[in-house]
Enzyme design. Structure first.
Site, PDB file in Angstrom:
ATOM      1  N   ILE A  48       0.821  -1.209   0.000  1.00  0.00           N
ATOM      2  CA  ILE A  48       0.000   0.000   0.000  1.00  0.00           C
ATOM      3  C   ILE A  48       0.855   1.258   0.000  1.00  0.00           C
ATOM      4  O   ILE A  48       0.423   2.305  -0.468  1.00  0.00           O
ATOM      5  CB  ILE A  48      -0.986   0.012   1.183  1.00  0.00           C
ATOM      6  CG1 ILE A  48      -0.278   0.009   2.526  1.00  0.00           C
ATOM      7  CG2 ILE A  48      -1.934  -1.174   1.096  1.00  0.00           C
ATOM      8  CD1 ILE A  48      -1.226   0.121   3.711  1.00  0.00           C
ATOM      9  N   TYR A 202       2.906  -6.896  17.440  1.00  0.00           N
ATOM     10  CA  TYR A 202       2.279  -6.131  16.357  1.00  0.00           C
ATOM     11  C   TYR A 202       1.049  -5.383  16.871  1.00  0.00           C
ATOM     12  O   TYR A 202       0.882  -4.184  16.588  1.00  0.00           O
ATOM     13  CB  TYR A 202       1.898  -7.066  15.213  1.00  0.00           C
ATOM     14  CG  TYR A 202       1.245  -6.347  14.057  1.00  0.00           C
ATOM     15  CD1 TYR A 202       2.021  -5.610  13.159  1.00  0.00           C
ATOM     16  CD2 TYR A 202      -0.128  -6.384  13.866  1.00  0.00           C
ATOM     17  CE1 TYR A 202       1.433  -4.929  12.108  1.00  0.00           C
ATOM     18  CE2 TYR A 202      -0.724  -5.714  12.819  1.00  0.00           C
ATOM     19  CZ  TYR A 202       0.058  -4.986  11.947  1.00  0.00           C
ATOM     20  OH  TYR A 202      -0.540  -4.313  10.903  1.00  0.00           O
ATOM     21  N   LYS A 206       0.566  -1.243  17.014  1.00  0.00           N
ATOM     22  CA  LYS A 206      -0.518  -0.534  16.327  1.00  0.00           C
ATOM     23  C   LYS A 206      -1.298   0.344  17.307  1.00  0.00           C
ATOM     24  O   LYS A 206      -1.791   1.412  16.923  1.00  0.00           O
ATOM     25  CB  LYS A 206      -1.438  -1.538  15.641  1.00  0.00           C
ATOM     26  CG  LYS A 206      -0.784  -2.311  14.494  1.00  0.00           C
ATOM     27  CD  LYS A 206      -0.413  -1.414  13.319  1.00  0.00           C
ATOM     28  CE  LYS A 206       1.036  -1.046  13.205  1.00  0.00           C
ATOM     29  NZ  LYS A 206       1.362  -0.237  12.015  1.00  0.00           N
TER      30      LYS A 206
END
Length: 318
Positions: A48, A202, A206
């Protein structure tokens, strides 16, 4: 045979409906052009990040591909130049797993580039290991490196306002937490390097992205710089390239069938970077190109403030 074909047809139709409703995702509707603007996109050699950089280049921006791997970045650079028709795309080396590299990147950028209008903290990773400075790799790359980079570039962003900082987080922030005691003893938010620990790291990183965005917005109040965090969707990219082989082989067919492609995955990032009128929503969290509520921990201002203060100390800013 007729029954089999009927069932197969129903499966295909069902999948198409599922894909269009749950996988396809929203689209950034902004028509903003960016001629004369300069953008940094971290981790923009694939996935992305690459699609985000391509879209911004097509809009006329000068795009800095801030990447660690020179060979992959130069290949992405050639692709983006060819597909966008723009020569205003350059590669600058940035290793978010090295605070020295982050400082070197910022120093070089500030000496060679006059503007910074958009900083898109896109790079992220999932996997084991430690940074050059001894931090857990996921925490170091996904949060601490981006924290330092943003702080070093804030004055330039203020000079060029209105400007924006966009932090790519994830829905999994809802499963995250921040254990400052563990961070003090292990230089990480988890205590091990197993697959489960990597997943937990992870999620924690985040949440850090969401908290960082919230505190950054508070500190930028009254300036012309705004900031947003986002969930890009569940994307089929090379994100899991640091996972073990058996994990990649298991996830690959699932992701191809049920996850969004990178172009669709870039849409909420582009929305946060470009959409006019969202300035009053600085510090907030978006998904599917729309405002969304974050998990309870992501709304904790005291936690966000403490994470900022600890991150300052860990990155030697304070």
């Amino acid at each position: 045979m007729a029954v089999f074909l009927l069932l197969a047809g129903m499966v295909v139709v069902g999948y198409m409906i599922f894909h269009n409703i749950f996988v396809k995702g929203a689209v950034c509707k902004s028509n903003v052009k960016l001629h004369g603007k300069t953008v940094i996109v971290t981790g923009s050699n694939t996935g992305i990040g690459k699609m985000t950089a391509l879209d911004l280049a097509r809009r006329g921006a000068r795009v800095i591909l801030a990447c660690r791997n020179k060979q992959r970045a130069e290949a992405a650079l050639a692709d983006i130049k060819r597909e966008s028709g723009s020569n205003e795309v350059v590669f600058m080396h940035l290793d978010l797993g090295s605070l020295k590299s982050v400082r070197s990147f910022a120093e070089t950028f500030l000496k060679t580039e006059l503007r910074l209008d958009l900083l898109i903290n896109n790079a992220g990773m999932l996997g084991p290991g430690y940074t050059e400075d001894g931090f857990g790799m996921v925490f170091g790359v996904n949060h601490l490196g981006h924290f330092l980079l943003t702080c070093l570039l804030l004055d330039r962003l203020k000079e060029c306002g209105p400007s924006r900082v966009v932090n790519v987080s994830a829905l999994l922030h809802r499963l995250g937490s921040v254990d400052f005691a563990l961070l003090g003893t292990h230089k990480d938010l988890v205590s091990g390097q197993s697959t489960w620990h990597n997943f937990r790291a992870y999620c924690h990183s985040k949440l850090c992205n969401v908290l960082f965005t919230r505190e950054l917005a508070n500190r930028l109040e009254g300036t012309s710089v705004t900031t947003y965090s986002l969930h890009p969707g569940v994307i089929h990219t090379e994100f899991g390239r640091n996972l073990k082989l058996w994990q990649r082989l298991f996830l690959e067919p699932i992701s191809k069938l049920f996850f969004m492609d990178a172009e669709r995955g870039a849409q909420t990032t582009l929305h946060c970077a470009l959409q006019e009128g969202i300035e009053p929503l600085s510090g907030r969290y978006f998904s599917s190109c729309a405002l969304q509520e974050v998990g309870a921990k992501g709304r904790d201002d005291a936690l966000a403030r403490k994470l900022w203060e600890v991150s300052e100390r860990l990155s030697n800013l304070s």
